[in-house]
Design a protein around this motif. Structure first.
Motif, PDB file in Angstrom:
ATOM      1  N   MET A   1      72.417  97.377  32.378  1.00 42.58           N
ATOM      2  CA  MET A   1      73.677  97.784  31.789  1.00 42.58           C
ATOM      3  C   MET A   1      73.819  97.152  30.406  1.00 42.58           C
ATOM      4  SD  MET A   1      75.716  99.764  33.278  1.00 42.58           S
ATOM      5  CE  MET A   1      77.169 100.538  32.777  1.00 42.58           C
ATOM      6  N   PHE A   2      74.423  97.878  29.503  1.00 43.52           N
ATOM      7  CA  PHE A   2      74.615  97.379  28.150  1.00 43.52           C
ATOM      8  C   PHE A   2      75.886  96.547  28.054  1.00 43.52           C
ATOM      9  CE2 PHE A   2      71.986 101.172  27.299  1.00 43.52           C
ATOM     10  CZ  PHE A   2      70.976 100.560  26.575  1.00 43.52           C
ATOM     11  N   LYS A   3      75.757  95.399  27.421  1.00 39.97           N
ATOM     12  CA  LYS A   3      76.913  94.541  27.162  1.00 39.97           C
ATOM     13  C   LYS A   3      77.725  95.174  26.033  1.00 39.97           C
ATOM     14  CE  LYS A   3      78.077  89.830  25.887  1.00 39.97           C
ATOM     15  NZ  LYS A   3      77.565  88.556  25.386  1.00 39.97           N
ATOM     16  N   GLU A   4      79.048  95.071  26.119  1.00 42.78           N
ATOM     17  CA  GLU A   4      79.915  95.662  25.097  1.00 42.78           C
ATOM     18  C   GLU A   4      79.797  94.891  23.785  1.00 42.78           C
ATOM     19  OE1 GLU A   4      84.627  96.594  24.253  1.00 42.78           O
ATOM     20  OE2 GLU A   4      83.984  96.161  26.282  1.00 42.78           O
ATOM     21  N   LEU A   5      79.709  95.631  22.687  1.00 40.01           N
ATOM     22  CA  LEU A   5      79.691  95.019  21.361  1.00 40.01           C
ATOM     23  C   LEU A   5      81.096  94.562  20.989  1.00 40.01           C
ATOM     24  CD1 LEU A   5      77.389  97.566  19.534  1.00 40.01           C
ATOM     25  CD2 LEU A   5      76.838  95.197  20.063  1.00 40.01           C
ATOM     26  N   ASN A   6      81.181  93.461  20.302  1.00 38.09           N
ATOM     27  CA  ASN A   6      82.464  92.922  19.848  1.00 38.09           C
ATOM     28  C   ASN A   6      83.134  93.958  18.942  1.00 38.09           C
ATOM     29  OD1 ASN A   6      84.481  91.594  18.336  1.00 38.09           O
ATOM     30  ND2 ASN A   6      83.421  89.639  18.478  1.00 38.09           N
TER      31      ASN A   6
ATOM     32  N   TYR B   1      70.123  95.687  23.157  1.00 40.23           N
ATOM     33  CA  TYR B   1      70.106  97.140  23.190  1.00 40.23           C
ATOM     34  C   TYR B   1      68.707  97.647  22.863  1.00 40.23           C
ATOM     35  CZ  TYR B   1      75.166  98.007  23.428  1.00 40.23           C
ATOM     36  OH  TYR B   1      76.470  98.102  23.826  1.00 40.23           O
ATOM     37  N   ILE B   2      68.051  97.005  21.919  1.00 40.95           N
ATOM     38  CA  ILE B   2      66.732  97.433  21.466  1.00 40.95           C
ATOM     39  C   ILE B   2      65.678  97.125  22.524  1.00 40.95           C
ATOM     40  CG2 ILE B   2      64.935  97.009  19.718  1.00 40.95           C
ATOM     41  CD1 ILE B   2      67.299  96.376  17.787  1.00 40.95           C
ATOM     42  N   GLN B   3      65.837  96.017  23.213  1.00 41.63           N
ATOM     43  CA  GLN B   3      64.838  95.569  24.181  1.00 41.63           C
ATOM     44  C   GLN B   3      64.913  96.301  25.517  1.00 41.63           C
ATOM     45  OE1 GLN B   3      65.643  91.368  24.182  1.00 41.63           O
ATOM     46  NE2 GLN B   3      64.624  91.043  22.232  1.00 41.63           N
TER      47      GLN B   3
ATOM     48  N   PHE C   1      79.378  86.071  15.572  1.00 48.26           N
ATOM     49  CA  PHE C   1      78.367  86.843  14.857  1.00 48.26           C
ATOM     50  C   PHE C   1      77.019  86.738  15.565  1.00 48.26           C
ATOM     51  CE2 PHE C   1      75.068  87.447  11.673  1.00 48.26           C
ATOM     52  CZ  PHE C   1      75.464  88.631  11.079  1.00 48.26           C
ATOM     53  N   GLU C   2      76.648  85.520  15.952  1.00 46.91           N
ATOM     54  CA  GLU C   2      75.377  85.316  16.644  1.00 46.91           C
ATOM     55  C   GLU C   2      75.349  86.077  17.974  1.00 46.91           C
ATOM     56  OE1 GLU C   2      75.250  81.048  16.747  1.00 46.91           O
ATOM     57  OE2 GLU C   2      74.278  80.929  14.786  1.00 46.91           O
ATOM     58  N   GLU C   3      76.462  86.072  18.706  1.00 49.56           N
ATOM     59  CA  GLU C   3      76.539  86.816  19.966  1.00 49.56           C
ATOM     60  C   GLU C   3      76.419  88.320  19.717  1.00 49.56           C
ATOM     61  OE1 GLU C   3      80.199  85.506  21.739  1.00 49.56           O
ATOM     62  OE2 GLU C   3      79.309  83.629  22.444  1.00 49.56           O
ATOM     63  N   TYR C   4      77.040  88.788  18.644  1.00 49.38           N
ATOM     64  CA  TYR C   4      76.969  90.205  18.284  1.00 49.38           C
ATOM     65  C   TYR C   4      75.516  90.609  18.017  1.00 49.38           C
ATOM     66  CZ  TYR C   4      78.012  94.589  15.862  1.00 49.38           C
ATOM     67  OH  TYR C   4      78.061  95.912  15.491  1.00 49.38           O
ATOM     68  N   VAL C   5      74.804  89.781  17.243  1.00 52.00           N
ATOM     69  CA  VAL C   5      73.407  90.060  16.918  1.00 52.00           C
ATOM     70  C   VAL C   5      72.556  90.046  18.190  1.00 52.00           C
ATOM     71  CG1 VAL C   5      71.365  89.169  15.714  1.00 52.00           C
ATOM     72  CG2 VAL C   5      73.567  89.266  14.528  1.00 52.00           C
ATOM     73  N   GLU C   6      72.782  89.083  19.064  1.00 53.99           N
ATOM     74  CA  GLU C   6      72.026  89.010  20.320  1.00 53.99           C
ATOM     75  C   GLU C   6      72.300  90.238  21.190  1.00 53.99           C
ATOM     76  OE1 GLU C   6      69.531  86.945  21.207  1.00 53.99           O
ATOM     77  OE2 GLU C   6      69.787  86.244  19.142  1.00 53.99           O
ATOM     78  N   THR C   7      73.538  90.703  21.205  1.00 56.57           N
ATOM     79  CA  THR C   7      73.865  91.904  21.975  1.00 56.57           C
ATOM     80  C   THR C   7      73.134  93.113  21.403  1.00 56.57           C
ATOM     81  OG1 THR C   7      76.027  91.000  22.560  1.00 56.57           O
ATOM     82  CG2 THR C   7      75.755  93.380  22.789  1.00 56.57           C
TER      83      THR C   7
END
Length: 94
Positions: free
Chosen positions: A1-6, A91-93, A81-87
């Motif tokens: 499942m995809f985590k929601e983006l901020n 998605y890509i992985q 910001f770091e959490e956003y980038v990790e999320t």
């Protein structure tokens, strides 16, 4: 499942502001406006939203008798910001 983006950072201009501040930590309003190619009014609204969330701090002063607003990323903003980038990476992985 995809985590929601901020949703606060999932805006082109707010993400651009945060990306800029992550790399240089602090910048004045005019510099951010030039770099993002935003209008003064739109930038002001987005800076206010980021400030209200505690992601950036703004300081108002005068430079050569002109008002100057400086924006600085906060630890909370850097973490978001770091959490956003990790999320995004997750998605890509997947």
């Amino acid at each position: 499942m995809f985590k929601e983006l901020n949703p606060l950072l999932h805006s082109r201009l707010r993400l651009a502001i945060m990306s800029l501040l992550v790399s240089i930590q602090e910048a004045d309003f005019m510099y951010i406006m030039e770099q993002t190619q935003a209008t003064g009014g739109n930038l002001s609204i987005q800076v206010e939203k980021l400030s209200e969330a505690g992601y950036i701090e703004t300081t108002k002063s005068f430079k050569d008798k002109r008002p100057c607003t400086t924006c600085k990323i906060t630890p909370k903003g850097l973490k978001a910001f770091e959490e956003y980038v990790e999320t995004l990476k997750s998605y890509i992985q997947k």
